[in-house]
Write a protein that holds these residues in place. Structure first.
Motif, mmCIF file in Angstrom:
data_model
loop_
_atom_site.group_PDB
_atom_site.id
_atom_site.type_symbol
_atom_site.label_atom_id
_atom_site.label_comp_id
_atom_site.label_asym_id
_atom_site.label_seq_id
_atom_site.Cartn_x
_atom_site.Cartn_y
_atom_site.Cartn_z
ATOM 1 N N ILE A 140 1.998 5.682 1.601
ATOM 2 C CA ILE A 140 0.688 5.234 2.083
ATOM 3 C C ILE A 140 0.685 5.458 3.594
ATOM 4 C CG2 ILE A 140 -0.899 3.288 2.299
ATOM 5 C CD1 ILE A 140 0.464 2.050 -0.150
ATOM 6 N N THR A 194 -6.786 -2.677 0.913
ATOM 7 C CA THR A 194 -6.406 -2.906 -0.484
ATOM 8 C C THR A 194 -6.614 -1.625 -1.270
ATOM 9 O OG1 THR A 194 -7.027 -5.253 -0.385
ATOM 10 C CG2 THR A 194 -6.817 -4.257 -2.571
ATOM 11 N N LEU A 195 -5.579 -1.181 -1.955
ATOM 12 C CA LEU A 195 -5.670 0.020 -2.781
ATOM 13 C C LEU A 195 -4.713 -0.096 -3.949
ATOM 14 C CD1 LEU A 195 -2.895 1.723 -2.010
ATOM 15 C CD2 LEU A 195 -4.210 2.313 0.007
ATOM 16 N N SER A 196 -4.825 0.827 -4.897
ATOM 17 C CA SER A 196 -3.917 0.861 -6.047
ATOM 18 C C SER A 196 -3.613 2.316 -6.378
ATOM 19 C CB SER A 196 -4.532 0.157 -7.261
ATOM 20 O OG SER A 196 -5.762 0.764 -7.632
ATOM 21 N N VAL A 212 -8.290 8.589 1.299
ATOM 22 C CA VAL A 212 -8.813 7.699 0.267
ATOM 23 C C VAL A 212 -9.690 6.609 0.881
ATOM 24 C CG1 VAL A 212 -6.885 8.132 -1.291
ATOM 25 C CG2 VAL A 212 -6.734 6.263 0.363
ATOM 26 N N MET A 213 -9.492 6.325 2.154
ATOM 27 C CA MET A 213 -10.290 5.319 2.867
ATOM 28 C C MET A 213 -10.417 5.716 4.324
ATOM 29 S SD MET A 213 -8.843 1.649 1.512
ATOM 30 C CE MET A 213 -8.886 1.181 -0.212
#
Length: 286
Positions: free
Chosen positions: A252, A241-243, A223-224
């Motif tokens: 994570i 920072t993620l959601s 995702v990053m």
């Protein structure tokens, strides 16, 4: 690919990285070059491809110009060390062979006006001229020289390793969120440390998965992605920072990858961090 958009751009960045690693091994301070490479990587990540390309081109030219002199002075340093060791060993040998004359000369200068009584038959005239004592002293000196030489030669070959850590919302260990609401921002920090002995290009892949069985490295799209070249013994803290928009139990995961300084391939270091979070629609009371 990992922030370097075109194949040519990727090759340029890796060429610069390879030169930086070689210069570092030759004893050159590569901090300014590493800063330029990180600047190019940052510009590329933000979409400023042309500016990144200019920096990389200049960086490669600058590094290439430094290589010949760096190699020359590196060889000079090796020759100097060899000559120094040879001179020390030769000096010790000369001192051992001439020890009687040298010690006698010093004794005469210091105590020449005093009377000296010789020892009896079969007895050493003085402790200093005893053959066994001299041999032991010479052995100790040679051992000391060899030890100091070995220390200087292996000082640059310490155990290499890299490390990755996960810090909480305050940038410190602890206070990690365990339960969050769907869509709520999760604020963390990724910590990376380089002890590879040379500047190293690290890549951190961040994943969010509800698979509780599979172990890193994960075979899915991250995702990053974060990346940075670190000097030896340098650390790096990157905000994360993620959601998560669906309920359930998630992991994570941050995997630490690096470009191998020898063959420039992207390899998994075997190091990773993970945080388990329970995602709900409403925060439990109490």
């Amino acid at each position: 690919m990992l922030g370097i958009a075109t194949h040519a751009q990727q090759l340029g960045a890796l060429a610069a990285y390879q030169y930086i690693v070689e210069l570092s091994r030759l004893g050159v301070n590569t901090t300014p070059l590493v800063n330029e490479l990180n600047n190019a990587i940052s510009l590329e990540d933000s979409g400023q491809v042309s500016n990144a390309s200019i920096i990389l081109s200049n960086l490669v030219s600058k590094a290439q110009s430094l290589i010949p002199s760096a190699r020359f002075w590196y060889m000079v340093g090796i020759v100097f060390k060899v000559i120094t060791i040879a001179v020390v060993v030769a000096l010790i040998a000369v001192l051992y062979v001439k020890r009687r004359e040298l010690i006698g000369s010093v004794w005469l200068r210091v105590r020449g006006s005093n009377r000296v009584r010789g020892g009896g038959p079969g007895r050493s005239r003085t402790f200093i001229f005893n053959e066994e004592v001299a041999a032991v002293a010479l052995s100790l000196v040679i051992i000391l020289v060899v030890f100091l030489t070995a220390q200087s030669m292996v000082s640059g070959y310490t155990q290499s390793f890299s490390a990755i850590g996960l810090l909480g919302p305050t940038g410190k260990l602890g206070n990690y969120p365990s339960t969050v609401i769907t869509g709520q921002p999760i604020n963390l920090y990724i910590y990376v440390y380089n002890h590879m002995g040379v500047p190293t290009w690290f890549v951190v892949k961040v994943f969010v998965t509800n698979n509780t069985v599979v172990q890193p490295p994960l075979n899915q799209t991250p995702v990053m992605i974060f990346q940075r070249v670190l000097m030896n013994n340098e650390s790096w803290v990157e905000p994360l920072t993620l959601s998560i928009n669906s309920t359930g139990t998630y992991r994570i995961i941050g995997e630490l990858w690096m470009y191998d300084p020898n063959n420039l391939t992207l390899v998994y270091t075997g190091n990773y961090v993970q945080l388990w979070v329970n995602v709900t629609q409403v925060m439990p009371s109490g």
